[in-house]
Structures are given as C-alpha cells and as structure tokens.
Write a protein that holds these residues in place. Sequence first.
Motif, PDB file in Angstrom:
ATOM      1  N   GLY A   1       0.824  -1.203   0.000  1.00  0.00           N
ATOM      2  CA  GLY A   1       0.000   0.000   0.000  1.00  0.00           C
ATOM      3  C   GLY A   1       0.856   1.249   0.000  1.00  0.00           C
ATOM      4  O   GLY A   1       1.979   1.246   0.505  1.00  0.00           O
ATOM      5  N   TRP A   2       0.318   2.280  -0.604  1.00  0.00           N
ATOM      6  CA  TRP A   2       0.927   3.613  -0.536  1.00  0.00           C
ATOM      7  C   TRP A   2      -0.003   4.506   0.274  1.00  0.00           C
ATOM      8  O   TRP A   2      -1.217   4.536   0.031  1.00  0.00           O
ATOM      9  CB  TRP A   2       1.126   4.215  -1.919  1.00  0.00           C
ATOM     10  CG  TRP A   2       2.319   3.703  -2.655  1.00  0.00           C
ATOM     11  CD1 TRP A   2       2.351   2.706  -3.574  1.00  0.00           C
ATOM     12  CD2 TRP A   2       3.667   4.169  -2.529  1.00  0.00           C
ATOM     13  NE1 TRP A   2       3.634   2.513  -4.033  1.00  0.00           N
ATOM     14  CE2 TRP A   2       4.464   3.401  -3.412  1.00  0.00           C
ATOM     15  CE3 TRP A   2       4.284   5.153  -1.766  1.00  0.00           C
ATOM     16  CZ2 TRP A   2       5.838   3.595  -3.551  1.00  0.00           C
ATOM     17  CZ3 TRP A   2       5.656   5.355  -1.907  1.00  0.00           C
ATOM     18  CH2 TRP A   2       6.419   4.581  -2.793  1.00  0.00           C
ATOM     19  N   PHE A   3       0.585   5.218   1.208  1.00  0.00           N
ATOM     20  CA  PHE A   3      -0.127   6.169   2.040  1.00  0.00           C
ATOM     21  C   PHE A   3       0.544   7.537   1.899  1.00  0.00           C
ATOM     22  O   PHE A   3       1.684   7.636   1.449  1.00  0.00           O
ATOM     23  CB  PHE A   3      -0.053   5.750   3.520  1.00  0.00           C
ATOM     24  CG  PHE A   3      -0.864   4.533   3.864  1.00  0.00           C
ATOM     25  CD1 PHE A   3      -0.427   3.271   3.498  1.00  0.00           C
ATOM     26  CD2 PHE A   3      -2.045   4.652   4.569  1.00  0.00           C
ATOM     27  CE1 PHE A   3      -1.175   2.140   3.810  1.00  0.00           C
ATOM     28  CE2 PHE A   3      -2.795   3.524   4.896  1.00  0.00           C
ATOM     29  CZ  PHE A   3      -2.352   2.272   4.511  1.00  0.00           C
ATOM     30  N   ARG A   4      -0.158   8.540   2.311  1.00  0.00           N
ATOM     31  CA  ARG A   4       0.464   9.858   2.366  1.00  0.00           C
ATOM     32  C   ARG A   4      -0.044  10.606   3.589  1.00  0.00           C
ATOM     33  O   ARG A   4      -1.141  10.351   4.088  1.00  0.00           O
ATOM     34  CB  ARG A   4       0.180  10.668   1.101  1.00  0.00           C
ATOM     35  CG  ARG A   4      -1.279  11.037   0.880  1.00  0.00           C
ATOM     36  CD  ARG A   4      -1.431  11.726  -0.468  1.00  0.00           C
ATOM     37  NE  ARG A   4      -2.825  12.108  -0.726  1.00  0.00           N
ATOM     38  CZ  ARG A   4      -3.236  12.624  -1.882  1.00  0.00           C
ATOM     39  NH1 ARG A   4      -2.389  12.809  -2.886  1.00  0.00           N
ATOM     40  NH2 ARG A   4      -4.512  12.949  -2.023  1.00  0.00           N
ATOM     41  N   GLN A   5       0.789  11.515   4.066  1.00  0.00           N
ATOM     42  CA  GLN A   5       0.407  12.320   5.230  1.00  0.00           C
ATOM     43  C   GLN A   5       0.867  13.747   5.005  1.00  0.00           C
ATOM     44  O   GLN A   5       2.071  14.009   4.871  1.00  0.00           O
ATOM     45  CB  GLN A   5       1.021  11.752   6.510  1.00  0.00           C
ATOM     46  CG  GLN A   5       0.513  12.444   7.763  1.00  0.00           C
ATOM     47  CD  GLN A   5       0.835  11.651   9.006  1.00  0.00           C
ATOM     48  OE1 GLN A   5       1.729  10.812   9.034  1.00  0.00           O
ATOM     49  NE2 GLN A   5       0.088  11.916  10.073  1.00  0.00           N
TER      50      GLN A   5
ATOM     51  N   CYS B   1      -3.196   0.596  -3.456  1.00  0.00           N
ATOM     52  CA  CYS B   1      -2.590  -0.653  -3.034  1.00  0.00           C
ATOM     53  C   CYS B   1      -2.578  -1.614  -4.221  1.00  0.00           C
ATOM     54  O   CYS B   1      -3.330  -1.438  -5.189  1.00  0.00           O
ATOM     55  CB  CYS B   1      -3.309  -1.267  -1.842  1.00  0.00           C
ATOM     56  SG  CYS B   1      -5.015  -1.725  -2.143  1.00  0.00           S
ATOM     57  N   ILE B   2      -1.736  -2.626  -4.102  1.00  0.00           N
ATOM     58  CA  ILE B   2      -1.612  -3.618  -5.163  1.00  0.00           C
ATOM     59  C   ILE B   2      -1.427  -4.995  -4.531  1.00  0.00           C
ATOM     60  O   ILE B   2      -0.671  -5.146  -3.562  1.00  0.00           O
ATOM     61  CB  ILE B   2      -0.444  -3.270  -6.112  1.00  0.00           C
ATOM     62  CG1 ILE B   2      -0.393  -4.218  -7.310  1.00  0.00           C
ATOM     63  CG2 ILE B   2       0.890  -3.231  -5.367  1.00  0.00           C
ATOM     64  CD1 ILE B   2       0.522  -3.731  -8.426  1.00  0.00           C
ATOM     65  N   GLY B   3      -2.138  -5.959  -5.060  1.00  0.00           N
ATOM     66  CA  GLY B   3      -2.052  -7.311  -4.536  1.00  0.00           C
ATOM     67  C   GLY B   3      -0.724  -7.961  -4.892  1.00  0.00           C
ATOM     68  O   GLY B   3       0.034  -7.468  -5.731  1.00  0.00           O
TER      69      GLY B   3
ATOM     70  N   ILE C   1      -0.305   2.382  -9.714  1.00  0.00           N
ATOM     71  CA  ILE C   1       0.565   1.544  -8.906  1.00  0.00           C
ATOM     72  C   ILE C   1       0.956   0.318  -9.715  1.00  0.00           C
ATOM     73  O   ILE C   1       0.160  -0.217 -10.488  1.00  0.00           O
ATOM     74  CB  ILE C   1      -0.122   1.153  -7.576  1.00  0.00           C
ATOM     75  CG1 ILE C   1       0.858   0.524  -6.605  1.00  0.00           C
ATOM     76  CG2 ILE C   1      -1.327   0.254  -7.827  1.00  0.00           C
ATOM     77  CD1 ILE C   1       0.287   0.335  -5.191  1.00  0.00           C
ATOM     78  N   SER C   2       2.199  -0.118  -9.554  1.00  0.00           N
ATOM     79  CA  SER C   2       2.673  -1.308 -10.250  1.00  0.00           C
ATOM     80  C   SER C   2       3.762  -1.951  -9.409  1.00  0.00           C
ATOM     81  O   SER C   2       4.251  -1.349  -8.443  1.00  0.00           O
ATOM     82  CB  SER C   2       3.204  -0.943 -11.648  1.00  0.00           C
ATOM     83  OG  SER C   2       4.317  -0.064 -11.545  1.00  0.00           O
TER      84      SER C   2
ATOM     85  N   VAL D   1       4.125  13.631   2.733  1.00  0.00           N
ATOM     86  CA  VAL D   1       5.118  12.561   2.811  1.00  0.00           C
ATOM     87  C   VAL D   1       4.408  11.278   2.388  1.00  0.00           C
ATOM     88  O   VAL D   1       3.332  10.966   2.902  1.00  0.00           O
ATOM     89  CB  VAL D   1       5.697  12.417   4.222  1.00  0.00           C
ATOM     90  CG1 VAL D   1       6.689  11.255   4.275  1.00  0.00           C
ATOM     91  CG2 VAL D   1       6.373  13.716   4.653  1.00  0.00           C
ATOM     92  N   TYR D   2       5.001  10.581   1.453  1.00  0.00           N
ATOM     93  CA  TYR D   2       4.419   9.348   0.928  1.00  0.00           C
ATOM     94  C   TYR D   2       5.166   8.153   1.518  1.00  0.00           C
ATOM     95  O   TYR D   2       6.410   8.099   1.506  1.00  0.00           O
ATOM     96  CB  TYR D   2       4.506   9.334  -0.597  1.00  0.00           C
ATOM     97  CG  TYR D   2       3.473  10.220  -1.249  1.00  0.00           C
ATOM     98  CD1 TYR D   2       3.582  11.605  -1.170  1.00  0.00           C
ATOM     99  CD2 TYR D   2       2.380   9.682  -1.910  1.00  0.00           C
ATOM    100  CE1 TYR D   2       2.624  12.433  -1.739  1.00  0.00           C
ATOM    101  CE2 TYR D   2       1.414  10.499  -2.483  1.00  0.00           C
ATOM    102  CZ  TYR D   2       1.542  11.865  -2.393  1.00  0.00           C
ATOM    103  OH  TYR D   2       0.582  12.681  -2.955  1.00  0.00           O
ATOM    104  N   TYR D   3       4.381   7.215   2.008  1.00  0.00           N
ATOM    105  CA  TYR D   3       4.912   6.011   2.637  1.00  0.00           C
ATOM    106  C   TYR D   3       4.422   4.771   1.895  1.00  0.00           C
ATOM    107  O   TYR D   3       3.280   4.731   1.441  1.00  0.00           O
ATOM    108  CB  TYR D   3       4.426   5.895   4.084  1.00  0.00           C
ATOM    109  CG  TYR D   3       4.796   7.031   4.984  1.00  0.00           C
ATOM    110  CD1 TYR D   3       3.984   8.154   5.100  1.00  0.00           C
ATOM    111  CD2 TYR D   3       5.953   6.979   5.762  1.00  0.00           C
ATOM    112  CE1 TYR D   3       4.310   9.202   5.935  1.00  0.00           C
ATOM    113  CE2 TYR D   3       6.287   8.021   6.620  1.00  0.00           C
ATOM    114  CZ  TYR D   3       5.466   9.129   6.693  1.00  0.00           C
ATOM    115  OH  TYR D   3       5.800  10.155   7.536  1.00  0.00           O
TER     116      TYR D   3
END
Length: 130
Positions: A35-39, A50-52, A70-71, A93-95
């Motif tokens: 998963g990619w999150f940001r704050q 997100c990607i499986g 996403i890839s 900020v991307y996590y």
Amino acid sequence: QLQLVESGGGLVQPGGSLRLSCAASGFSLDYYTIGWFRQAPGKEREGVSCIGSGGGTTRYADSVKGRFTISRDNAKNTVYLQINSLKPEDTAVYYCAAGKFLIFDYGLGTCASPGSYDYWGQGTQVTVSS
C-alpha cells in the motif's frame, strides 16, 4: 534487517509527474500486498493506493483515480507509484507499507487501514508548488 525504502520524491510544479519507488530489503515482497499512504502536515495518514501480491489487483482512493498508477516488479522486489497531473493538495510525505492480506474490497477498504500492514518505509517527501 527487514526494511522498505521509498525514493523518488521531490519538488515538482503543478501538472508535473513523479515516480515513487518502494524497494524491500531483507525479505521478499512476493506474498505481500503493498500500500501507498500519504500524510500532509496537520492531517491524518491516508491510503492512496494498493496492489495485490500478484500485481493483478489494484485499488485507488477516489482523489487519485486516473492520476496515480501503482505497479510492481517482483523480480526487482520493488513497487512503484506513478503520479501524474500533480496538484498542490498532493503535497505530503508518501509512505509504502507491506502486509500479508488479500484484497477483497471493491474500494480501498482494508488497504486503507494502517493496521493491515506489517512493515513501513520511512517516507519520501512530495512537494507540489509553482
């Protein structure tokens, strides 16, 4: 040492693009949903995509659909987030994070819950400004 390392952030003008990378070391991402999150400052961390584990299932937050892609390249043990048509409100900020769960939800669902993930990166700053 098990870790995720994000890279690719930077300062970009509105309308620009970036490609963020999330590289794993010490373990294989093959069986993990990523998963990619940001704050953003003063805001809660939010899930954006997100990607499986197989790469065939992807989910996006409504706010980024059509702009973020996403890839993953399991051979390189890396997941990417291509960000196009950047807006000032994308500044954050991307996590990236890795978790062993399957994606069943129609929307982000479980992907958007930080508690679904076992490993987190340190984050990379994306700033969109003219």
